[in-house]
Write a protein that holds these residues in place. Sequence first.
Motif, PDB file in Angstrom:
ATOM      1  N   LYS A  79       0.785  -0.956   0.047  1.00 63.80           N
ATOM      2  CA  LYS A  79       0.388   0.217  -0.111  1.00 63.80           C
ATOM      3  C   LYS A  79       1.079   1.295   0.210  1.00 63.80           C
ATOM      4  O   LYS A  79       0.885   2.060  -1.013  1.00 63.80           O
ATOM      5  CB  LYS A  79      -0.632  -0.242   0.833  1.00 63.80           C
ATOM      6  CG  LYS A  79      -2.114  -1.168   1.312  1.00 63.80           C
ATOM      7  CD  LYS A  79      -2.608  -1.333   2.339  1.00 63.80           C
ATOM      8  CE  LYS A  79      -3.373  -1.908   2.509  1.00 63.80           C
ATOM      9  NZ  LYS A  79      -5.126  -2.010   3.468  1.00 63.80           N
ATOM     10  N   ALA A  80       2.014   1.545   0.907  1.00 59.34           N
ATOM     11  CA  ALA A  80       2.493   2.959   0.723  1.00 59.34           C
ATOM     12  C   ALA A  80       2.932   2.905  -0.710  1.00 59.34           C
ATOM     13  O   ALA A  80       3.618   3.469  -0.777  1.00 59.34           O
ATOM     14  CB  ALA A  80       3.715   1.767   2.234  1.00 59.34           C
ATOM     15  N   LEU A  81       3.621   1.309  -0.459  1.00 58.97           N
ATOM     16  CA  LEU A  81       4.215   1.875  -2.495  1.00 58.97           C
ATOM     17  C   LEU A  81       3.618   1.972  -3.582  1.00 58.97           C
ATOM     18  O   LEU A  81       3.724   2.919  -4.289  1.00 58.97           O
ATOM     19  CB  LEU A  81       5.515   0.204  -3.133  1.00 58.97           C
ATOM     20  CG  LEU A  81       6.514   0.041  -1.954  1.00 58.97           C
ATOM     21  CD1 LEU A  81       7.068  -1.738  -2.713  1.00 58.97           C
ATOM     22  CD2 LEU A  81       7.474   0.652  -2.517  1.00 58.97           C
ATOM     23  N   VAL A  82       2.475   1.652  -3.445  1.00 58.95           N
ATOM     24  CA  VAL A  82       1.446   2.166  -4.259  1.00 58.95           C
ATOM     25  C   VAL A  82       1.301   3.450  -4.114  1.00 58.95           C
ATOM     26  O   VAL A  82       1.102   4.726  -5.014  1.00 58.95           O
ATOM     27  CB  VAL A  82       0.151   1.654  -4.174  1.00 58.95           C
ATOM     28  CG1 VAL A  82      -0.750   2.318  -5.315  1.00 58.95           C
ATOM     29  CG2 VAL A  82       0.778  -0.331  -4.638  1.00 58.95           C
ATOM     30  N   ARG A  83       0.800   3.948  -2.883  1.00 59.79           N
ATOM     31  CA  ARG A  83       0.627   5.390  -2.172  1.00 59.79           C
ATOM     32  C   ARG A  83       1.847   6.573  -3.201  1.00 59.79           C
ATOM     33  O   ARG A  83       2.021   7.219  -3.921  1.00 59.79           O
ATOM     34  CB  ARG A  83       0.367   5.926  -1.300  1.00 59.79           C
ATOM     35  CG  ARG A  83      -0.251   6.818  -0.312  1.00 59.79           C
ATOM     36  CD  ARG A  83      -0.572   7.431   0.676  1.00 59.79           C
ATOM     37  NE  ARG A  83      -1.463   6.158   0.971  1.00 59.79           N
ATOM     38  CZ  ARG A  83      -2.542   6.108   0.819  1.00 59.79           C
ATOM     39  NH1 ARG A  83      -3.027   7.364   0.302  1.00 59.79           N
ATOM     40  NH2 ARG A  83      -3.866   5.445   1.324  1.00 59.79           N
TER      41      ARG A  83
ATOM     42  N   ALA B 251       8.236  -4.119 -10.420  1.00 52.36           N
ATOM     43  CA  ALA B 251       6.562  -4.898 -10.571  1.00 52.36           C
ATOM     44  C   ALA B 251       5.844  -3.829 -10.359  1.00 52.36           C
ATOM     45  O   ALA B 251       4.223  -4.170 -11.712  1.00 52.36           O
ATOM     46  CB  ALA B 251       6.478  -6.023  -9.662  1.00 52.36           C
ATOM     47  N   LEU B 252       5.170  -2.944  -9.572  1.00 54.96           N
ATOM     48  CA  LEU B 252       4.182  -2.288  -9.354  1.00 54.96           C
ATOM     49  C   LEU B 252       4.296  -1.108  -9.986  1.00 54.96           C
ATOM     50  O   LEU B 252       3.375  -1.165 -10.809  1.00 54.96           O
ATOM     51  CB  LEU B 252       4.049  -1.870  -7.773  1.00 54.96           C
ATOM     52  CG  LEU B 252       3.844  -2.317  -6.466  1.00 54.96           C
ATOM     53  CD1 LEU B 252       4.319  -1.928  -4.805  1.00 54.96           C
ATOM     54  CD2 LEU B 252       2.069  -2.684  -7.026  1.00 54.96           C
ATOM     55  N   ARG B 253       5.584  -0.686 -10.414  1.00 51.82           N
ATOM     56  CA  ARG B 253       5.122   0.473 -11.481  1.00 51.82           C
ATOM     57  C   ARG B 253       5.401   0.012 -12.794  1.00 51.82           C
ATOM     58  O   ARG B 253       4.188   0.875 -13.091  1.00 51.82           O
ATOM     59  CB  ARG B 253       6.701   1.212 -11.751  1.00 51.82           C
ATOM     60  CG  ARG B 253       7.512   2.294 -10.984  1.00 51.82           C
ATOM     61  CD  ARG B 253       8.580   2.868 -10.631  1.00 51.82           C
ATOM     62  NE  ARG B 253       9.233   3.248  -9.382  1.00 51.82           N
ATOM     63  CZ  ARG B 253       9.900   2.694  -8.762  1.00 51.82           C
ATOM     64  NH1 ARG B 253      10.342   1.273  -8.764  1.00 51.82           N
ATOM     65  NH2 ARG B 253      10.272   3.117  -7.714  1.00 51.82           N
ATOM     66  N   GLU B 254       5.572  -1.154 -13.294  1.00 52.64           N
ATOM     67  CA  GLU B 254       5.356  -1.576 -14.373  1.00 52.64           C
ATOM     68  C   GLU B 254       3.777  -1.986 -14.639  1.00 52.64           C
ATOM     69  O   GLU B 254       2.710  -1.710 -15.097  1.00 52.64           O
ATOM     70  CB  GLU B 254       5.891  -2.690 -14.853  1.00 52.64           C
ATOM     71  CG  GLU B 254       5.643  -3.167 -16.156  1.00 52.64           C
ATOM     72  CD  GLU B 254       5.992  -4.269 -16.745  1.00 52.64           C
ATOM     73  OE1 GLU B 254       6.147  -5.321 -17.519  1.00 52.64           O
ATOM     74  OE2 GLU B 254       7.257  -4.937 -15.671  1.00 52.64           O
TER      75      GLU B 254
ATOM     76  N   SER C  13       1.577   1.440 -14.477  1.00 51.88           N
ATOM     77  CA  SER C  13       1.234   2.193 -15.469  1.00 51.88           C
ATOM     78  C   SER C  13       0.447   1.277 -16.628  1.00 51.88           C
ATOM     79  O   SER C  13      -0.133   2.005 -17.835  1.00 51.88           O
ATOM     80  CB  SER C  13       3.060   2.714 -15.921  1.00 51.88           C
ATOM     81  OG  SER C  13       3.628   0.894 -16.295  1.00 51.88           O
ATOM     82  N   SER C  14       1.055   0.277 -16.651  1.00 52.92           N
ATOM     83  CA  SER C  14      -0.357  -0.139 -17.750  1.00 52.92           C
ATOM     84  C   SER C  14      -1.448  -0.637 -17.728  1.00 52.92           C
ATOM     85  O   SER C  14      -1.925  -0.923 -18.291  1.00 52.92           O
ATOM     86  CB  SER C  14       0.490  -1.585 -18.183  1.00 52.92           C
ATOM     87  OG  SER C  14       0.249  -2.562 -17.264  1.00 52.92           O
ATOM     88  N   GLY C  15      -2.025  -0.240 -16.503  1.00 55.82           N
ATOM     89  CA  GLY C  15      -3.255  -0.804 -15.584  1.00 55.82           C
ATOM     90  C   GLY C  15      -3.387  -1.906 -15.845  1.00 55.82           C
ATOM     91  O   GLY C  15      -4.632  -2.350 -16.024  1.00 55.82           O
ATOM     92  N   ALA C  16      -2.669  -2.633 -16.145  1.00 51.67           N
ATOM     93  CA  ALA C  16      -2.967  -4.087 -15.880  1.00 51.67           C
ATOM     94  C   ALA C  16      -4.348  -4.765 -15.146  1.00 51.67           C
ATOM     95  O   ALA C  16      -4.532  -4.421 -14.243  1.00 51.67           O
ATOM     96  CB  ALA C  16      -2.015  -4.892 -15.110  1.00 51.67           C
TER      97      ALA C  16
END
Length: 92
Positions: free
Chosen positions: A24-28, A83-86, A89-92
């Motif tokens: 969650k912290a990384l996503v934020r 992995a989160l950045r990718e 950004s791709s809206g996976a």
Amino acid sequence: MRLGLFGKGGPDKAQAAEQAGRIKALVREIAGLPEAAAIAVNEILCADPACPGTETVILVMNPGEKTKAVKLAMAMAEVTPEALREALSSGA
């Protein structure tokens, strides 16, 4: 032993909560989300042969925006910032 698709064979509750908090912290941080945005992180074991097995599912609920769902074909403990950045950004 718990049966079902959620948490089977996964880390104990304290470890799962720690991993979810880390993600969650990384996503934020990566998405630049405000504190008002809600983030849900769950690890799911998919029994369907078409599924990759263990997935980490992330829901981003930012006020005024449509909920965004992101899936990563890995356990929560394996999720990296890259992995989160990718995925984000791709809206996976």
